[in-house]
Design an enzyme around this catalytic site. Structure first.
Site, PDB file in Angstrom:
ATOM      1  N   LYS A  45     -46.795  51.941 -69.578  1.00  0.00           N
ATOM      2  CA  LYS A  45     -45.696  52.846 -69.919  1.00  0.00           C
ATOM      3  C   LYS A  45     -45.443  53.812 -68.766  1.00  0.00           C
ATOM      4  CE  LYS A  45     -42.678  55.186 -72.213  1.00  0.00           C
ATOM      5  NZ  LYS A  45     -41.314  54.616 -72.215  1.00  0.00           N
ATOM      6  N   ASN A  99     -46.095  51.862 -63.755  1.00  0.00           N
ATOM      7  CA  ASN A  99     -44.690  52.270 -63.650  1.00  0.00           C
ATOM      8  C   ASN A  99     -44.683  53.790 -63.550  1.00  0.00           C
ATOM      9  OD1 ASN A  99     -42.149  53.332 -65.109  1.00  0.00           O
ATOM     10  ND2 ASN A  99     -41.620  51.185 -64.829  1.00  0.00           N
ATOM     11  N   ASN A 127     -39.879  53.645 -61.236  1.00  0.00           N
ATOM     12  CA  ASN A 127     -38.853  53.600 -62.280  1.00  0.00           C
ATOM     13  C   ASN A 127     -37.653  54.425 -61.826  1.00  0.00           C
ATOM     14  OD1 ASN A 127     -37.268  53.888 -64.541  1.00  0.00           O
ATOM     15  ND2 ASN A 127     -38.987  54.094 -65.950  1.00  0.00           N
ATOM     16  N   CYS A 130     -34.690  54.581 -65.806  1.00  0.00           N
ATOM     17  CA  CYS A 130     -34.735  55.020 -67.214  1.00  0.00           C
ATOM     18  C   CYS A 130     -33.443  55.781 -67.542  1.00  0.00           C
ATOM     19  CB  CYS A 130     -35.954  55.914 -67.463  1.00  0.00           C
ATOM     20  SG  CYS A 130     -35.933  56.586 -69.142  1.00  0.00           S
TER      21      CYS A 130
END
Ligand code: SIN
Length: 305
Positions: A45, A99, A127, A130
């Protein structure tokens, strides 16, 4: 002899089927169901420097052939990850990709530097995609100039293989992919979710607490396959494809479009055994076609033109 090993630039995996970030947590909830060490890699996550509580509820809703999420990068932060999650993953022999996300460029740089000093991490995934946060995430991922600059800075701080995860919420994803490649990315992963909204007609307001969310699942698969196909033609670095993969047949579309590995996301919520099933179904496919590795079909859809 069939060989499922996969090479993505500097990254070597036992097979090409990954768990996509945010859909497997830190592996704990799946550990009693799935042999985690057999998963190609677990992309954990999205991790930030400090813990995050995420967005107000409701944070998910089912949609036709998919779901919307607006989690808002809830995670325990770097310190808790290093002291609690990473040792457990290391002991379990899991191939871990982290990540990372941040509010500022410095957050990304610090995370990449700190993680590079740790044992048991295979790669870092930036990332830049998002859609559910006010700072960072997608805000760093839609301009080629910003992507190129950030990737370059993180590259200098990161001694691990560097993956850049791109958003589909742009006019031309190849421009972002080229910027990431130029900045020094080793691998590109695509696609993250498509921004969308569901309206609660009884309450006469958006359903999600964060108003909008990211759409994933089979509904976005043709978009994802198309973008992998486009990006494969534009860059030289390897690709990890994702977006609505439920079956080995879906995964094969991504390989043929040019991905060297695939990541499974939303399907994990429906069937936690999707990843082991896909690995054995892909093996069976290679056997049925008299092929010795996925290598032989990567980019195959381009050769037919
Ligand atoms: C979220 O935590 O809101 C989703 C993460 C992402 O889309 O990268």
């Amino acid at each position: 002899m069939i060989n499922m090993e996969t090479k993505l630039g500097p990254l070597k995996l036992i097979n090409p089927v990954l768990a996509a970030s945010g859909t497997f947590g830190f592996g704990e909830e799946y550990a009693s169901l799935v042999a985690l060490e057999k998963v190609g890699a677990l992309v954990v996550k999205g991790l930030t420097l400090k813990p995050r509580q995420g967005n107000p509820p409701p944070r998910t809703i089912e949609t036709p052939a998919g779901m919307l999420n607006s989690i808002g990068l809830e995670n325990p932060g770097l310190e808790a990850f290093l002291s609690r999650e990473l040792p457990r993953l290391r002991d379990a022999g899991v191939a871990v990709i982290v990540n990372i996300a941040g509010d500022t460029e410095d957050d990304y740089i610090t995370l990449a530097r700190e993680l590079s000093a740790e044992e048991g991490i295979l790669a870092v995934e930036l990332n830049l995609s998002c859609p559910n946060v006010e700072k960072g995430g997608i805000l760093f991922g839609t301009s080629p100039g910003t992507v190129g600059r950030l990737v370059k800075k993180v590259r200098r701080a990161c001694s691990l293989p560097l993956i850049v995860k791109l958003t589909p919420n742009v006019t031309d994803i190849t421009e972002l992919a080229l910027a990431a490649e130029k900045g020094g990315a080793d691998i590109i992963s695509l696609i993250n979710t498509l921004r969308g909204m569901v309206i609660d007609i009884h309450a006469r307001r958006p359903f999600l607490g964060n108003i909008t969310g990211g759409l994933s699942g089979p509904a976005i698969r043709p978009v994802a396959v198309g973008m992998v196909y486009q990006v494969y033609r534009a860059v030289k670095i390897p690709l990890i494809g994702m977006g609505g993969i439920m079956t080995a047949a879906d995964a094969l579309q991504f390989f043929m479009a040019g991905a060297r590995a695939v990541a499974i996301g939303t399907a994990n919520f429906i069937d936690p055994f999707t990843i082991p099933r896909l690995i054995s179904d892909l093996y069976a496919y290679l056997e049925s076609q008299n092929l010795s590795s996925m290598e032989e079909i990567i980019g195959a859809a381009h050769q037919q033109l």
